[in-house]
Design an enzyme around this catalytic site. Structure first.
Site, mmCIF file in Angstrom:
data_model
loop_
_atom_site.group_PDB
_atom_site.id
_atom_site.type_symbol
_atom_site.label_atom_id
_atom_site.label_comp_id
_atom_site.label_asym_id
_atom_site.label_seq_id
_atom_site.Cartn_x
_atom_site.Cartn_y
_atom_site.Cartn_z
ATOM 1 N N HIS A 165 0.561 -1.120 -0.147
ATOM 2 C CA HIS A 165 -0.172 -0.116 0.031
ATOM 3 C C HIS A 165 0.728 1.609 0.197
ATOM 4 C CE1 HIS A 165 -3.622 -1.808 0.673
ATOM 5 N NE2 HIS A 165 -3.132 -2.795 1.405
ATOM 6 N N ASP A 201 -2.383 -10.961 -2.406
ATOM 7 C CA ASP A 201 -2.817 -9.969 -1.270
ATOM 8 C C ASP A 201 -4.746 -9.818 -1.948
ATOM 9 O OD1 ASP A 201 -2.128 -8.937 1.216
ATOM 10 O OD2 ASP A 201 -4.589 -7.931 0.330
ATOM 11 N N HIS A 203 -6.157 -7.418 -1.198
ATOM 12 C CA HIS A 203 -6.183 -5.675 -0.728
ATOM 13 C C HIS A 203 -5.678 -5.540 -2.518
ATOM 14 C CE1 HIS A 203 -7.005 -7.179 3.570
ATOM 15 N NE2 HIS A 203 -7.766 -5.682 3.504
ATOM 16 N N ASP A 290 -4.118 -13.400 2.909
ATOM 17 C CA ASP A 290 -5.379 -12.638 4.022
ATOM 18 C C ASP A 290 -6.551 -13.068 2.413
ATOM 19 O OD1 ASP A 290 -4.597 -10.544 1.872
ATOM 20 O OD2 ASP A 290 -4.493 -9.241 3.400
HETATM 21 C C1 OKS Z 1 -9.429 -0.484 8.693
HETATM 22 C C2 OKS Z 1 -8.804 -2.197 7.639
HETATM 23 C C3 OKS Z 1 -7.871 -1.383 7.106
HETATM 24 C C4 OKS Z 1 -7.388 -2.546 6.179
HETATM 25 C C5 OKS Z 1 -5.568 -2.607 5.787
HETATM 26 C C6 OKS Z 1 -4.786 -3.852 5.230
HETATM 27 C C7 OKS Z 1 -4.243 -4.021 5.272
HETATM 28 C C8 OKS Z 1 -3.553 -5.238 4.381
HETATM 29 N N1 OKS Z 1 -8.700 0.404 9.605
HETATM 30 N N2 OKS Z 1 -3.281 -4.692 3.144
HETATM 31 O O1 OKS Z 1 -2.859 -5.728 2.176
HETATM 32 O O2 OKS Z 1 -3.705 -6.221 5.000
HETATM 33 ZN ZN ZN Z 2 -4.260 -7.202 2.776
#
Ligand code: OKS
Ligand code: ZN
Length: 347
Positions: A165, A201, A203, A290
């Site tokens: 990210h 991933d 996300h 995830d």
């Molecule tokens: C809200 C949720 C934030 C999600 C972060 C995602 C982290 C992740 N507080 N990214 O690949 O796993």
């Molecule tokens: Zn993630």
């Protein structure tokens, strides 16, 4: 498989993140990585190696120098505001959204934190810089290993905090330095003319996409929860295909929450075909687990056994491969699932 593991990952240990108006315990914990290390040791997968010191010049060609300098000094600046701040992590609280200026850097600390971040769920702690820099070193070492004469075909940067990210000049989503992007740049520097990054991933890898969006030498592919409902919400849609020299070199494969392996693996096949069509010389896998059915913050339904098949399919690309460690929060099963990918890929 050479596995560069970050020996100081636990220096980054956020206390709390903002969630629905409250501060709650962080999902992204040191235990995640310890489970992976335990599983790899127990199953005899890979050679565990410590990283060399981080190549800051390389890191500053992926991230902006002023962002890197901000990260390196943020904690000192925070404590200088008030020594009592040492008991509290840094969380952003103000951002320059539409209509604000981006060509200035206020001296106010809160303003600078906001300038270099995009969410309030990502605490910056006393040891964040040390941990993130050592993680970037793992990514660079892994890239240099797979491009060295006589080197292994695959290597992993086993590190946290994760990276996908983080953009050229911002942190968020538990990420500070974009290890996958840094690995890709290191592969380019080591002579790979075309590099693909495949982000599996749950996300969308918004930081990785934005870093390479106008570059034609690095293909970015991401398979992820549809951002209409899933974090990071504001990027990761199928119509984002790259711009300028990068036109056609970004592929987003968003899938609905609830997606099971049978459908997910079709998207994987599509991503792998794009990498083959791109004629990549090397590939970086941004490996988040995830996508697992037991993940507490995500909504795909992959089972542990499926990760063996994922590893086999990735190996079929037949390319020098660097894995980076991204998300995965079902902590006890993160180790099994990562180990399954690496075992499926072949030792
Ligand atoms: C809200 C949720 C934030 C999600 C972060 C995602 C982290 C992740 N507080 N990214 O690949 O796993
Ligand atoms: Zn993630």
């Amino acid at each position: 498989m050479q596995i560069f593991h970050n020996p100081v990952h636990d220096k980054h240990a956020g206390r709390q993140e903002m969630f629905r108006g409250k501060l709650v315990p962080c999902h992204e914990t040191p235990a995640r990585l310890e489970y992976v290390l335990d599983a790899l040791r127990e199953r005899g997968i890979g050679n565990l190696l410590a990283p060399s010191s981080p190549d800051l010049d390389l890191i500053k060609r992926v991230h902006t120098p002023r962002y890197v300098d901000f990260l390196a000094s943020a904690w000192q600046d925070w404590v200088a505001l008030d020594p009592a701040n040492a008991d509290t992590d840094i969380l952003p609280s103000v951002w320059p959204v539409r209509g604000f200026r981006h060509d200035i850097e206020p001296t106010n600390f809160a303003a600078r934190v906001g300038l270099f971040s995009f969410d309030s769920g990502c605490p910056l702690t006393a040891g964040t810089w040390e941990a993130a820099a050592a993680g970037a070193a793992c990514a660079i070492d892994a890239a240099r290993a797979v491009t060295a004469a006589g080197g292994p075909r695959a290597a992993m940067a086993l590190t946290r905090p994760p990276g996908h990210h983080a953009g050229a000049d911002f942190f968020g989503g538990y990420c500070f330095l974009n290890n996958a992007a840094i690995a890709a740049q290191a592969l380019r520097d080591a002579g790979a003319e075309r590099v693909a990054i495949l982000d599996v991933d749950y996300h969308h890898g918004n930081g990785t996409q934005s870093i390479f969006y106008e570059r034609g030498d690095v293909l970015t592919v991401s398979i992820h929860g549809d951002p209409t409902t899933e974090y990071p919400f504001f990027l990761g849609y199928a119509d984002e295909r790259g711009e300028g020299a990068g036109r056609g070199a970004n592929l987003n494969l968003p899938l609905a929450a609830g997606t099971e392996f049978a459908t997910w693996t079709q998207a994987l096949q599509q991503g792998l075909s794009a990498i083959q069509a791109f004629n990549a010389d090397a590939v970086v896998i941004a490996l988040g687990v995830d996508t697992y059915e037991g993940d507490p913050i995500s909504k795909f339904k992959l089972k542990s056994v499926d990760y063996l098949e994922v590893g086999r399919k990735l190996a079929n690309l037949g390319l020098p491969t660097v894995f980076t460690m991204e998300g995965g929060y079902a902590v006890a099963d993160v180790g099994i699932n990562v180990a399954n990918v690496l075992e499926g890929h072949g030792r």
